[in-house]
Every structure is written in C-alpha cells, then in structure tokens.
Design an enzyme around this catalytic site. Structure first.
Site, PDB file in Angstrom:
ATOM      1  N   GLU A 180     -11.552   3.269   6.449  1.00  0.00           N
ATOM      2  CA  GLU A 180     -10.376   3.508   7.292  1.00  0.00           C
ATOM      3  C   GLU A 180     -10.264   5.011   7.555  1.00  0.00           C
ATOM      4  OE1 GLU A 180      -6.463   2.801   5.621  1.00  0.00           O
ATOM      5  OE2 GLU A 180      -5.806   1.860   7.466  1.00  0.00           O
TER       6      GLU A 180
ATOM      7  N   ASP B  80      -5.521   2.730  -1.377  1.00  0.00           N
ATOM      8  CA  ASP B  80      -6.166   3.599  -0.392  1.00  0.00           C
ATOM      9  C   ASP B  80      -6.384   4.962  -1.058  1.00  0.00           C
ATOM     10  OD1 ASP B  80      -6.697   5.391   1.731  1.00  0.00           O
ATOM     11  OD2 ASP B  80      -5.757   4.003   3.152  1.00  0.00           O
TER      12      ASP B  80
ATOM     13  N   GLU C  13       0.829  -1.211   0.000  1.00  0.00           N
ATOM     14  CA  GLU C  13       0.000   0.000   0.000  1.00  0.00           C
ATOM     15  C   GLU C  13       0.866   1.265   0.000  1.00  0.00           C
ATOM     16  OE1 GLU C  13      -1.700   1.152   3.740  1.00  0.00           O
ATOM     17  OE2 GLU C  13      -3.532   1.878   2.796  1.00  0.00           O
TER      18      GLU C  13
ATOM     19  N   GLN D 296      -9.430   1.167   0.166  1.00  0.00           N
ATOM     20  CA  GLN D 296      -9.765   1.834   1.433  1.00  0.00           C
ATOM     21  C   GLN D 296     -10.161   3.282   1.149  1.00  0.00           C
ATOM     22  OE1 GLN D 296      -6.056   0.921   3.451  1.00  0.00           O
ATOM     23  NE2 GLN D 296      -7.119  -0.522   4.813  1.00  0.00           N
TER      24      GLN D 296
HETATM   25  O1  LIG Z   1      -2.540   3.671   7.104  1.00  0.00           O
HETATM   26  C1  LIG Z   1      -3.145   3.030   6.249  1.00  0.00           C
HETATM   27  O2  LIG Z   1      -3.746   3.616   5.367  1.00  0.00           O
HETATM   28  C2  LIG Z   1      -3.196   1.564   6.230  1.00  0.00           C
HETATM   29  O3  LIG Z   1      -4.001   1.017   5.557  1.00  0.00           O
HETATM   30  C3  LIG Z   1      -2.224   0.761   6.935  1.00  0.00           C
HETATM   31  O4  LIG Z   1      -2.686  -0.483   7.232  1.00  0.00           O
HETATM   32  C4  LIG Z   1      -1.502   1.382   8.033  1.00  0.00           C
HETATM   33  O5  LIG Z   1      -0.739   0.490   8.543  1.00  0.00           O
HETATM   34 MG   LIG Z   2      -4.913   2.347   4.215  1.00  0.00          MG
END
Ligand SMILES: O=C(O)C(=O)[C@H](O)CO
Ligand SMILES: [Mg+2]
Length: 266
Positions: A244, A182, A147, A208
């Site tokens: 998240e 993300d 990521e 995410q």
């Molecule tokens: O911080 C983030 O965006 C995550 O997805 C990670 O898992 C952080 O460790």
């Molecule tokens: Mg993340």
C-alpha cells in the site's frame, strides 16, 4: 512465505482501475486489495478476479462521504444506522468476491468539539458498532479489521495507536475482529516495529507496507523491510502483506525490491 498483495488504489495507477487487475497479475501478484469496490457491480469484479487468477484479500466498508472528507463511520455517534447498512453492503461484496476480511475505518473526531468528551462518545459507539459488525461477519464466515492510521496523513482519525487498537479488540471480545497492522502508520505513530509485531501477532489479520516517510516503495526510507519480513516468517505469519504505497514513478519498474527479495518473479 510472504505473500504480497497489490493495493490497486495506489499501485498501477498508470492504468484505469479495472485494468489494474491484469497489470498486477502480470507483475506476479497473486492477491489484490483496494479501498472500495462499490463503484462496480460485484459480478464485474468477480469476473476480473477469475480471469486474472487473483485473490481478493481485503477492501473497506463504505466510509461515509469520502469526497466530503469523511474517513469511516465506525466510531461516529448518530451514524449507527448508516454503519449497519455499510456492514451489510460490504458483506454482500465480500461474499461475491470471496474476500475473507473487510476493514471498518474508524472515522474522524470532530475538530471543534471538546476532545475528551468527543473521544468518550466515539469510543462507546466504536465498541458497539464493531461488536455488531463482527457478529454479522461471523454469520458469513468473514473477519472485520481495524487499522490504526497516522494522524499526520489523516488528522483527527479516531484510531491512531497500536495500543488503542489492542484495547478495543479486547473490549469488543469477538474472535473475528482483528488488527490490520500497517507498518507505515505504526512507524510514524509508535515505532518499535518488530516488538509490536511480536507482541500483537496473535491479533493480526492483515499486514500492509510502505516506505517511511514518503509512502513510496518499501526499499526507500527509514524502515528496513527485509528484517520485518524475517520477523513475520519467524512468527509463521500466513496472511497477506498488502503493498500500500505510492510508487515514486512507474509501478512495475519500482517493484525491483520485491524481485530482489524473491517475493515477485524476475
Ligand atoms: O490508509 C491506509 O493505510 C489504509 O489501509 C486504509 O484502507 C485507508 O482507508
Ligand atoms: Mg493501510
């Protein structure tokens, strides 16, 4: 259909960690993710998942000394043995929790070193470690994710750009090594979210979301998530979307965005 997972490291912090599973289930989530399961026996977490009817969709490998500021081991030269142990430990939990994917955080570049040399050393270690992790995970039918994380929140994080992640995936060349996309980090580092989703879609193993820039609810800030969900639907994305974000106030009251979009029950 977009499937939302609650990130229990950030959501439902009104409750103790083990009580967050029931809270997420009651709010209508069907999946959960969180940073680390290792403070609990895998069977304890497995029983909670069974009781609440939740799927475990993601968690991270042990990250090194988190309290001391470490943020993953995957690219750290000299820590290969510890990384290999962390792969074994994560896969042990993944099997008990029936979790299909684990995230290997890249780790931080040393602030005081020559950045060019440090980058080259981290890159070489990262490639070898990820190849090892993916091959171990393939033996038990799991995926490993990488990521890109924005360097404002995590200064020095080795993997910070979408293009860098794609180049790493290609160089490692293992089909079960995939991208944790993300959208919060991508907006801060790269922008152009829809084009990145489209171009990188084949590599995506997990998505995410969070509002930008405050990392609150996704309906707050500069990103228009309904358009991104439409994009994921148009691409026939079948994975999970991890929520998240840090709720601005009460988690459940802040879930109106999900109810309004028909993604959570009313
Ligand atoms: O911080 C983030 O965006 C995550 O997805 C990670 O898992 C952080 O460790
Ligand atoms: Mg993340």
């Amino acid at each position: 259909m977009i499937r939302l997972a609650a990130n229990l490291s950030m959501l439902f912090n009104e409750h103790d960690f083990l009580d967050r599973f029931a809270a997420a289930s009651q709010a209508g989530f069907r999946g959960v993710e969180y940073l680390f399961p290792y403070a609990y026996a895998p069977d304890t977490l497995g029983e909670l998942l069974a009781e609440t009817g939740l799927e475990q969709v993601l968690f991270n490998l042990p990250p090194g000394d988190w309290e001391a500021g470490e943020r993953g081991l995957a690219s750290l030269p000299g820590r290969e043995a510890e990384f290999r142990d962390s792969v074994a430990e994560a896969l042990r939990y993944a099997q008990v929790l029936d979790c299909p994917r684990v995230h290997a955080m890249a780790g931080l570049l040393p602030a005081d070193a020559d950045q060019h040399e440090a980058r080259a050393a981290h890159h070489a270690t990262y490639i070898e470690n990820l190849r090892f992790a993916a091959r171990e995970a393939a033996k038990v039918g799991r995926e490993v994710l990488i990521e890109p994380i924005n360097t404002r929140d995590m200064p020095g994080f080795f993997l910070s750009r979408q293009a860098q992640a794609m180049a790493v995936l290609e160089e490692v060349g293992e089909p079960n090594l995939r991208l944790q996309f993300d959208l919060y980090h991508c907006q801060i580092m790269d922008g152009d979210l829809i084009r990145h989703l489209e171009q990188q879609f084949a590599a995506i193993g997990h998505v995410q979301i969070a509002g930008v820039p405050e990392r609150h609810e996704p309906d707050v800030g500069e990103v228009h998530y309904p358009a991104l969900f439409e994009c994921l639907e148009a691409l026939s994305y079948e994975g999970w979307v991890g929520c998240e974000y840090r709720p601005a106030a009460d988690t459940r009251q802040g879930l109106g965005w999900g109810r309004d979009l028909g993604l959570l029950p009313g």
